[in-house]
Scaffold this active site. Structure first.
Site, PDB file in Angstrom:
ATOM      1  N   CYS A 192       0.841  -1.187   0.000  1.00 12.37           N
ATOM      2  CA  CYS A 192       0.000   0.000   0.000  1.00 12.37           C
ATOM      3  C   CYS A 192       0.882   1.245   0.000  1.00 12.37           C
ATOM      4  O   CYS A 192       1.912   1.288   0.688  1.00 12.37           O
ATOM      5  CB  CYS A 192      -0.905   0.020   1.223  1.00 12.37           C
ATOM      6  SG  CYS A 192      -2.034   1.432   1.250  1.00 12.37           S
ATOM      7  N   ASP A 230      -6.344  10.458  -5.127  1.00  7.48           N
ATOM      8  CA  ASP A 230      -5.729   9.451  -4.258  1.00  7.48           C
ATOM      9  C   ASP A 230      -4.390   9.067  -4.881  1.00  7.48           C
ATOM     10  O   ASP A 230      -4.135   9.312  -6.057  1.00  7.48           O
ATOM     11  CB  ASP A 230      -6.637   8.231  -4.131  1.00  7.48           C
ATOM     12  CG  ASP A 230      -6.303   7.375  -2.913  1.00  7.48           C
ATOM     13  OD1 ASP A 230      -5.332   7.701  -2.201  1.00  7.48           O
ATOM     14  OD2 ASP A 230      -7.011   6.378  -2.679  1.00  7.48           O
ATOM     15  N   ASN A 231      -3.528   8.476  -4.078  1.00 10.00           N
ATOM     16  CA  ASN A 231      -2.249   7.952  -4.560  1.00 10.00           C
ATOM     17  C   ASN A 231      -1.408   9.014  -5.267  1.00 10.00           C
ATOM     18  O   ASN A 231      -0.965   8.837  -6.408  1.00 10.00           O
ATOM     19  CB  ASN A 231      -2.493   6.743  -5.481  1.00 10.00           C
ATOM     20  CG  ASN A 231      -3.134   5.589  -4.738  1.00 10.00           C
ATOM     21  OD1 ASN A 231      -2.766   5.298  -3.605  1.00 10.00           O
ATOM     22  ND2 ASN A 231      -4.105   4.954  -5.350  1.00 10.00           N
TER      23      ASN A 231
END
Length: 952
Positions: free
Chosen positions: A214, A347-348
């Protein structure tokens, strides 16, 4: 630097998951797994219909070690037959191979915690640490068991990142699950899972290991410096599995992708979220490159995908962050632009460190363009590493000539290999080279091997890329560690990229990879070293970063917030900007909300909750909450202050005023945590205790057994309910009025019998005459509690388990024992009594374990459970020796007199068992524990190993 052989790596890192085979006693007294087995393992295709055979899964070198733990029970008549979906996907389970094979998973079931969530159909392992409350399901394993399990991770310990509810796909529908390949391609196609596993693609199927990580791994360290917009991952946000599927490039070629115009492949899953379906993209050139190893997968460690991991079909993107490996795949779109999916953009990403959480959510056009800037999108993993051994809060005795082996993991991104591990004991002034082992290399030696229906792609395609974690180690003299104040480690990959010394903080808290630092504390009294990791995951307390921050230290001062040797701080410390106070309330709201009104909104239709004494109505945000409605519904009519403030970002806090509806009277706050009376559930739980939920039981009696000791008895939720407490464990007790008090106790009532009651033997500590405010807070509060009052319990907790005759577990490591030395004082008898009763309730032929009980007290009246102990001793003379010792005996006392001191222990216990099959169990006041440490494990003591002395 020494690089160990691949064969040695397999031997060292392929272990069975013994730590998570949870046990319960049965009628015959022998512990069994408390899970129901769901399906047998298959060793022969003929067994798919007969289901008459099971098998263990282990490497040849580890077969003997795993045979007793990783073998499934024979199938029973109650087990459902394999579905057509499972029959179509399952392949023979190999029993040995020259490369690591997956350890057998422990069967799992749906947990009570998930029954009120959209994931009420998903079986899960309770050992996983929940990072975002009950729902959505975002978890990591405890770090040490994850590492100890070996190179490949079972389903039980694999991390999970879910943005919302898990799509439910029934076996009957799984084979017809379809996805499309469309966009800039000449032949758009729709394929089903049945197509992918058909003979049409049989020769193209591949299997190989991939470590998924993750992007938030180690994020809690960033959250300690400054709260990011992400929840607090520890250092176990990674897992490795053997994946089986079809190369992504092969499928894209079938659709005739336009490689001149097409630049990106978009992926979209079936998980419906507040901002649409989850989706992202990667470069088309990477997707078409066999060296990148991207695949569409339907098997994980030889088994169909679990719902949490994308059942029935997902994308696997090796070497990149886990967020690119889309689960529940429905679409692939070839495009000339990156994905415009909300989750791909917001996100990310690693935004510039100058952008604050508040600024990141201001919604201006400038900020939107920053979010959309592909320069900030995360694709390949960066190089990272962590220390596993020494564990957090592990202690090591300082002994001449003793050595200690430091151990941990490392990984790199984009197919690169970790080529160097360096360890420093002087904060980076000098470095030592660690040993590196790469179990992934074992798969490269097989040129004709197939597993789970797929060829080993690493060997047959000659791929050089590395997609998995590796393991590092370094043995050092304990004396050398004693001369250091900390351990720092860093990894370097083959591109010479090395972990940085300092953290790069960013608004999402992702890609955190500074040196991993473990602080060493020196205890001169016990002559031991104690090790402290930087953080613990989620809301778990502990770690040097929390300690330094709590004491006012500046974690960004360039020296980990602490002082240099000599006491001088850095001349130009870097100071973090002061955190802006974010208002959580609407100043226009002045309404008072009563406790009764709040509790009337304990429903899915209108959930109200309390934060810092203020009341909020979450109804309007049920559909928009990123974690789904269940997160709000589960908080209804509760005070969520601790969890909310620890997990949520500045953006979430800034949203709170719009949901603010009033204030709870201060007098109601202490009552809010008290459970409201409720009738037994229609389908009662068989066991009372829950490890993550406080559950109420009702006080029904107080029985005085000595001048200052009482037995407190509580009724559970129904008359035939068991307590659910394994032998050797204790439970937590919570009282919440007028202040919250939590203490640990071991009941004297059996933990496995269906009595519907719970009994605690508790010594009351009254205040001294000259200090009315002194005394034991919990014991006095319990003693003052009226009958029929509710008290909350949670558990089990504890590091010791008596699993079965002669088999114990200490800190999740199993030990075979033939003798237990049990040392206690006062009310410390309760855990000793629990273990002793479990052993002696079985006949000697079943459990021959010998028990030496040394019970110290001041006067004869202080001896607790004496009648029961004497009866046990009389009926078990061959297995139990009982010695009472009184420090202030009356003249009529015929037993031993004096304190339990070193001469007494030398005589009664003596030197350690040379075979290592004796454990010492201790429960008593600090003075007794200190004396035990000095006498048994201290320098010049009896020579016992610290691991052989267990303190409850």
């Amino acid at each position: 630097m020494e690089v160990t052989s691949a064969l040695a790596a397999s031997q060292a890192f392929t272990k069975s998951p013994l730590s998570f085979q949870q046990q319960k006693p049965t009628e015959d007294g022998i512990p069994r797994s408390f899970y129901e087995l769901e399906k047998p393992l298959i060793t022969n295709l003929d067994d798919i219909d007969s289901q008459s055979s099971t098998s263990q899964s282990s490497s040849e070198q580890d077969q003997d070690q795993q045979s007793s733990s990783s073998q499934s029970s024979p199938p029973t008549e109650d087990q459902p037959p394999l579905s057509d979906f499972e029959k179509a996907l399952l392949h023979p389970q190999p029993t040995s191979a020259p490369y690591p094979l997956p350890p057998a998973p422990t069967p799992i079931s749906v947990l009570p915690l998930d029954l009120k969530t959209p994931d009420s159909f998903v079986p899960r392992d309770p050992a996983l640490i929940r990072l975002t409350g009950v729902h959505p399901f975002n978890v990591e394993a405890p770090l040490t068991p994850l590492y100890d399990q070996g190179f490949l991770t079972t389903l039980n310990l694999h991390y999970v990142r879910n943005h919302g509810p898990v799509p439910q796909v029934h076996d009957a529908d799984a084979l017809s699950w379809s996805f499309t390949i469309e966009g800039l391609c000449s032949s758009p196609i729709t394929l089903t899972l049945a197509d992918l596993i058909s003979s049409r693609f049989e020769d193209e199927v591949v299997s190989y290991p991939v470590t998924l990580v993750c992007a938030g791994n180690r994020r809690k360290e960033q959250n300690q410096v400054r709260k990011s917009k992400g929840f607090s991952w520890g250092a176990a946000g990674l897992s490795t599995s053997l994946w089986t599927g079809l190369p992504l490039g092969h499928l894209l070629s079938l659709a005739g992708v336009n490689t001149r115009k097409g630049k990106f492949v978009h992926f979209e899953g079936a998980d419906a979220l507040p901002n649409g379906y989850y989706g992202t993209s990667v470069k088309l050139s990477h997707a078409m490159d066999p060296e990148r190893g991207m695949m569409i997968s339907w098997l994980m460690n030889g088994l169909p995908l679990h719902p949490d991991h994308g059942k029935p079909l997902r994308v696997i993107i090796p070497g990149m962050i886990g967020g690119r490996s889309v689960k529940w795949l429905k679409k692939m779109i070839i495009s000339d632009k990156p994905s415009e999916n909300w989750y791909h953009i917001y996100d990310n990403r690693v935004l510039p460190t100058t952008i604050s959480p508040e600024e990141s959510g201001n919604g201006t056009e400038e900020m939107v363009q920053i979010w959309k800037d592909e320069r900030y999108a995360i694709y390949d993993l960066n190089t990272n590493s962590a220390v596993v051994y020494p564990q957090h809060e592990e202690t090591v005795q300082i002994q001449d000539g003793a050595t200690y082996e430091l151990k941990g993991y490392a990984y790199a991104g984009g197919g690169k290999r970790v080529t160097r591990m360096e360890i420093s004991l002087d904060q980076g002034k000098t470095w030592l080279l660690g040993n590196i082992s790469y179990p992934e290399d074992l798969y490269r030696t097989e040129t004709e091997s197939r597993i789970y229906g797929g060829r080993l792609d690493l060997s047959q395609n000659g791929r050089d890329a590395s997609f998995c974690w590796c393991f590092w180690s370094l043995a050092l003299p304990v004396g050398t560690l004693a001369g250091a104040s900390d351990i720092v480690v860093r990894a370097m990959d083959e591109a010479m990229m090395v972990q940085p010394r300092d953290m790069y903080w960013s608004v999402l808290g992702m890609m955190n990879n500074p040196w991993f630092r473990v602080v060493i504390h020196h205890d001169t009294t016990s002559n031991t070293l104690r090790f402290e990791h930087p953080t613990q995951p989620a809301l778990q307390p502990g770690g040097w970063m929390e300690r330094v921050k709590r004491s006012g230290g500046d974690l960004t001062n360039g020296f980990w917030g602490e002082r240099q040797a000599g006491g001088e701080t850095l001349t130009n410390p870097i100071t973090s900007p002061p955190e802006k106070e974010i208002p959580l309330t609407n100043p226009a709201i002045s309404r008072e909300v009563s406790l009764e009104e709040l509790r009337s909104h304990d429903s899915e239709a209108s959930p109200w909750f309390v934060l810092n004494g203020e009341v909020y109505d979450g109804t309007a945000f049920l559909e928009g909450h990123p974690g789904g409605a269940a997160s709000i519904i589960n908080a209804a009519a509760q005070d969520i202050s601790d969890e909310f403030l620890a997990i949520h970002s500045e953006n979430a806090k800034a949203m709170m005023p719009r949901y603010h509806i009033g204030t709870l009277p201060p007098s109601s706050l202490p009552l809010l945590s008290l459970p409201t009376p409720s009738s037994p559930p229609a389908t009662p739980r068989p066991s009372f205790l829950h490890p993550k939920q406080w559950l109420p039981a009702t006080l029904i009696s107080k029985t005085k057994v000595s001048p200052n000791t009482k037995i407190f008895t509580f009724t559970l939720q129904h008359a035939t309910q068991t307590l659910g407490l394994p032998v050797g464990q204790h439970l937590l007790v919570r009282l919440s009025s007028p202040e919250t008090i939590i203490r640990a106790y071991t009941p004297i009532s059996p933990g496995s019998l269906p009595t519907g009651t719970l009994s605690l033997l508790i010594k009351i500590y009254p205040p001294s005459p000259d200090s009315p405010s002194s005394g034991g807070k919990m014991t006095l509060a319990l003693d003052a509690l009226p009958l029929h009052s509710p008290v909350e319990f949670k558990g089990p907790v504890g590091k010791f388990l008596y699993l079965s005759p002669g088999l114990c577990s200490v800190n999740s490591k199993q030990r075979n024992v033939t003798k237990l030395v049990m040392i206690c004082a006062g009310s410390g008898i309760t855990p000793i009594f629990q273990v002793l009763r479990a052993i002696l309730s079985s006949p000697p032929s079943l459990d021959p374990t010998k028990c030496l009980v040394l019970d110290g007290n001041r006067v004869e009246e202080d001896i607790l459970c004496r009648d029961e102990l004497d009866a046990m001793a009389r009926g078990n003379k061959e297995r139990m020796e009982l010695v009472y010792s009184l420090s202030r005996p009356q003249a009529s006392w015929q037993g031993r007199k004096g304190r339990m001191d070193r001469p007494f222990f030398e005589s009664a216990v003596g030197k350690p068992d040379p075979e290592g099959k004796t454990l010492v169990l201790v429960c008593g006041p600090e003075g007794l524990e200190r004396a035990i440490r000095e006498t048994f494990t201290g320098r010049g003591g009896l020579g016992w190993d610290e691991g052989d002395v267990v303190f409850f």
